[in-house]
Design a protein around this motif. Sequence first.
Motif, PDB file in Angstrom:
ATOM      1  N   TYR A 353       0.838  -1.207   0.000  1.00 21.20           N
ATOM      2  CA  TYR A 353       0.000   0.000   0.000  1.00 21.20           C
ATOM      3  C   TYR A 353       0.871   1.254   0.000  1.00 21.20           C
ATOM      4  O   TYR A 353       2.030   1.230   0.445  1.00 21.20           O
ATOM      5  N   VAL A 354       0.299   2.316  -0.553  1.00 21.27           N
ATOM      6  CA  VAL A 354       0.932   3.630  -0.481  1.00 21.27           C
ATOM      7  C   VAL A 354      -0.125   4.611   0.005  1.00 21.27           C
ATOM      8  O   VAL A 354      -1.154   4.784  -0.643  1.00 21.27           O
ATOM      9  N   GLN A 355       0.102   5.194   1.161  1.00 20.84           N
ATOM     10  CA  GLN A 355      -0.833   6.188   1.690  1.00 20.84           C
ATOM     11  C   GLN A 355      -0.379   7.579   1.241  1.00 20.84           C
ATOM     12  O   GLN A 355       0.738   7.991   1.528  1.00 20.84           O
ATOM     13  N   CYS A 356      -1.259   8.281   0.539  1.00 19.55           N
ATOM     14  CA  CYS A 356      -0.942   9.643   0.104  1.00 19.55           C
ATOM     15  C   CYS A 356      -1.486  10.593   1.160  1.00 19.55           C
ATOM     16  O   CYS A 356      -2.673  10.943   1.133  1.00 19.55           O
ATOM     17  N   GLN A 357      -0.641  10.967   2.082  1.00 19.03           N
ATOM     18  CA  GLN A 357      -1.121  11.722   3.231  1.00 19.03           C
ATOM     19  C   GLN A 357      -1.448  13.164   2.868  1.00 19.03           C
ATOM     20  O   GLN A 357      -0.927  13.710   1.900  1.00 19.03           O
ATOM     21  N   LYS A 363       3.446   7.375   2.639  1.00 16.11           N
ATOM     22  CA  LYS A 363       3.851   6.333   3.562  1.00 16.11           C
ATOM     23  C   LYS A 363       3.452   5.014   2.921  1.00 16.11           C
ATOM     24  O   LYS A 363       2.327   4.856   2.435  1.00 16.11           O
ATOM     25  N   SER A 364       4.392   4.075   2.883  1.00 18.29           N
ATOM     26  CA  SER A 364       4.080   2.822   2.203  1.00 18.29           C
ATOM     27  C   SER A 364       4.675   1.644   2.938  1.00 18.29           C
ATOM     28  O   SER A 364       5.514   1.797   3.822  1.00 18.29           O
ATOM     29  N   SER A 365       4.237   0.460   2.513  1.00 16.38           N
ATOM     30  CA  SER A 365       4.784  -0.748   3.115  1.00 16.38           C
ATOM     31  C   SER A 365       6.101  -1.130   2.462  1.00 16.38           C
ATOM     32  O   SER A 365       6.708  -2.129   2.810  1.00 16.38           O
ATOM     33  N   VAL A 366       6.540  -0.332   1.484  1.00 18.43           N
ATOM     34  CA  VAL A 366       7.813  -0.625   0.822  1.00 18.43           C
ATOM     35  C   VAL A 366       8.754   0.588   0.897  1.00 18.43           C
ATOM     36  O   VAL A 366       9.576   0.807   0.006  1.00 18.43           O
ATOM     37  N   ASP A 367       8.641   1.347   1.987  1.00 17.69           N
ATOM     38  CA  ASP A 367       9.501   2.529   2.179  1.00 17.69           C
ATOM     39  C   ASP A 367      10.975   2.171   2.152  1.00 17.69           C
ATOM     40  O   ASP A 367      11.827   2.991   1.821  1.00 17.69           O
ATOM     41  N   TYR A 370      11.679   2.278  -1.692  1.00 14.97           N
ATOM     42  CA  TYR A 370      11.319   3.422  -2.532  1.00 14.97           C
ATOM     43  C   TYR A 370      11.306   4.714  -1.711  1.00 14.97           C
ATOM     44  O   TYR A 370      10.773   4.735  -0.592  1.00 14.97           O
ATOM     45  N   ASP A 371      11.874   5.780  -2.282  1.00 14.72           N
ATOM     46  CA  ASP A 371      11.877   7.065  -1.570  1.00 14.72           C
ATOM     47  C   ASP A 371      10.650   7.885  -1.961  1.00 14.72           C
ATOM     48  O   ASP A 371       9.835   7.456  -2.777  1.00 14.72           O
ATOM     49  N   GLN A 372      10.554   9.073  -1.375  1.00 12.80           N
ATOM     50  CA  GLN A 372       9.369   9.913  -1.593  1.00 12.80           C
ATOM     51  C   GLN A 372       9.158  10.228  -3.074  1.00 12.80           C
ATOM     52  O   GLN A 372       8.025  10.278  -3.542  1.00 12.80           O
ATOM     53  N   ASN A 373      10.249  10.425  -3.808  1.00  9.77           N
ATOM     54  CA  ASN A 373      10.120  10.727  -5.244  1.00  9.77           C
ATOM     55  C   ASN A 373       9.526   9.559  -6.021  1.00  9.77           C
ATOM     56  O   ASN A 373       8.679   9.744  -6.897  1.00  9.77           O
ATOM     57  N   ASP A 374       9.973   8.347  -5.652  1.00  8.89           N
ATOM     58  CA  ASP A 374       9.437   7.142  -6.307  1.00  8.89           C
ATOM     59  C   ASP A 374       7.942   7.036  -6.059  1.00  8.89           C
ATOM     60  O   ASP A 374       7.157   6.765  -6.978  1.00  8.89           O
ATOM     61  N   LEU A 375       7.567   7.253  -4.795  1.00  5.12           N
ATOM     62  CA  LEU A 375       6.164   7.087  -4.422  1.00  5.12           C
ATOM     63  C   LEU A 375       5.301   8.179  -5.058  1.00  5.12           C
ATOM     64  O   LEU A 375       4.167   7.933  -5.458  1.00  5.12           O
TER      65      LEU A 375
END
Length: 581
Positions: A353-357, A363-367, A370-375
């Motif tokens: 999951y990726v939460q777009c706060q 915030k993701s389960s694969v932080d 992947y960094d903020q730019n990737d997400l």
Amino acid sequence: MKTTLRTHTCGELNASHIGETVTLCGWIQKIRKLGGMTFIDLRDRYGITQLAFNEETNPELCRQIEPFGREWVIQVTGRVEERYSKNKNIPTGDIEILSEKITVLNESLTPPFTIEDESDGGDELRMKYRYLDLRRNPVKNNLLFRHKLGIAIRNYMNNIGFVEIETPMLVNSTPEGARDFVVPSRLSHGEFYALPQSPQTFKQLLMVSGFDRYFQIVKCFRDEDLRADRQPEFTQIDCEMSFVTQEDILQTFEGLIKYIFKEIKGIDIEPIERITWHDAMKYYGSDKPDARFGMRFVELNKVLQHKDFKVFNEAELVVGIVAKGCAHYSRKQLDELTNFVKRPQVGATGLVYVQCQEDGHFKSSVDKFYDQNDLQAVAKECGAEAGDLILIMAGPRMKTQTQLCQLRLEMGSRLGLRKAGEYKLLWVVDFPLLEWDEETQRYYAMHHPFTAPKPEHEDMLESNPGAVNANAYDLVINGTEVGGGSIRIHDKELQKRMFKALGFTEEEAQKQFGFLMNAFQYGAPPHGGLAFGFDRMCSVLCDADTIRDFIAFPKNNAARDVMLGAPTPISDAQLKELGLK
RNA sequence: GGGCCGGUAGUUCAGUUUGGUUAGAAUACAUGCCUGUCACGCAUGGGGUCGCGAGUUCGAGCCUCGUCCGGCCCGCCA
């Protein structure tokens, strides 16, 4: 509805009848004794009428009704009176019958469950006593609905020149398709009829015969496992037309569907949207998408396969959906979703999951990978905004699509996006002609072996069979396949090539479908058609989950009729006669 | 073939987590009272092999194993 035994039904008397003497027949719904006064609710198919009995004015009658119980059948004669206290909830609530004469037509045992809209009976019990269940309004109304739908369809089809023709129920078994129900032959021991899975070949023969517009509301039989929307015997609206293209068929039956919605539901539907099978799989992971809500799939291979995350890098497909406004989901809720996809029925290995706060952070389960730019790139690709939740799955293409499809439907349900009373219709078109089966190492017809390839793909039938698309189409309403059909092969040579592609030898093809190919030698017109699932159409139009509610006497999960006890063993004498012993 | 949930009064369910006196509720049914109810009301009463079988235990509705039945789903359903 007047007969020798009654002047009116229990649903039609009102203030305009006051003063008339009437005779009613029906079942006792309820008896209310108030001392000197007794009321009986008398019920028939048409409604409920209250009968009144007064101890003071008619003591003998009050003594006569003393032993009466629920579901007794009585005939009552009396005068229609205006009520002292009216009941606004029922059409006959302004009047009652001041009873003068009562005849008991039949007594009744106390039924095992209450005959009321909200019965106290469970499913199993109601099936065992289905004839009592059918007295209840909800079930009764479903059958009336089915009747009304059937009449509307017959009217419309008749008006546009379709002829209803019956086809045989005792036919022969074929290896393709579903398992057959078989019937042993008494006159030819060791040989069997099969009950038709559909009248497919007969309707094609009727085209050869020149009935260029045929239809039939017809029972079909398939010996496969049951579901809420699958019964071993079910009803199809089977249709076929000659001298048509796919476009003619879609137009003709879009007309029928439009008419049904208008006539039965009072709804003007939009022109039916079309989506290719390929796009349906790509955007919804299903060949029968519930298009009442978006949440389309977004392929994320490019955006996510450049870091060190093995699960994504090794996957054939990385694909996500956006759940609007779900960024706030708690750990517990996210775990629930993960568990949902991990259930054996879905069979996924995990969920990302990726939460777009709201503050713009992700915030993701694969932080870890992947960094903020990737997400952010993922969010951009998905069209996700602050407050949204992106759910991502990865793996083999087909499998992952199917799994994410189930998650999409689950999210749609959780978010209340699959609204009852809202109808989204789709024509799914351009199905593949053939489907490869790993187990038997051969192609199977995705629709059936008489389906025509798209003319522009015919050349590939031998060279690249898997890439051939068919002139086949399904009608999907709210995620339910309500009907499907195709343009058929009407050329003997093409049909031969098709059988060959399916791995039939010429002899096998001739043996099983020789009658059809022979018929095609005598001037078969170009033709095509489709069939709708009548039971499903009823359930979809009524927003019901199960078709059983629309079948008078349905089978249970194990294909048994719990009322009849069918199936049952038969006697040795019968077996002998049939050559089975 | 597989996964999950359920089976207790005529019926629908609670009780099973943590084994312990006489297994409860609602409704239905029966009886009595009640003259305007319509989910009538009030009072009283009867009603249970806790699906079945085996096991653990001093003791099983409750725990274990097996089995049967029902529901939903996967496979299957051209």
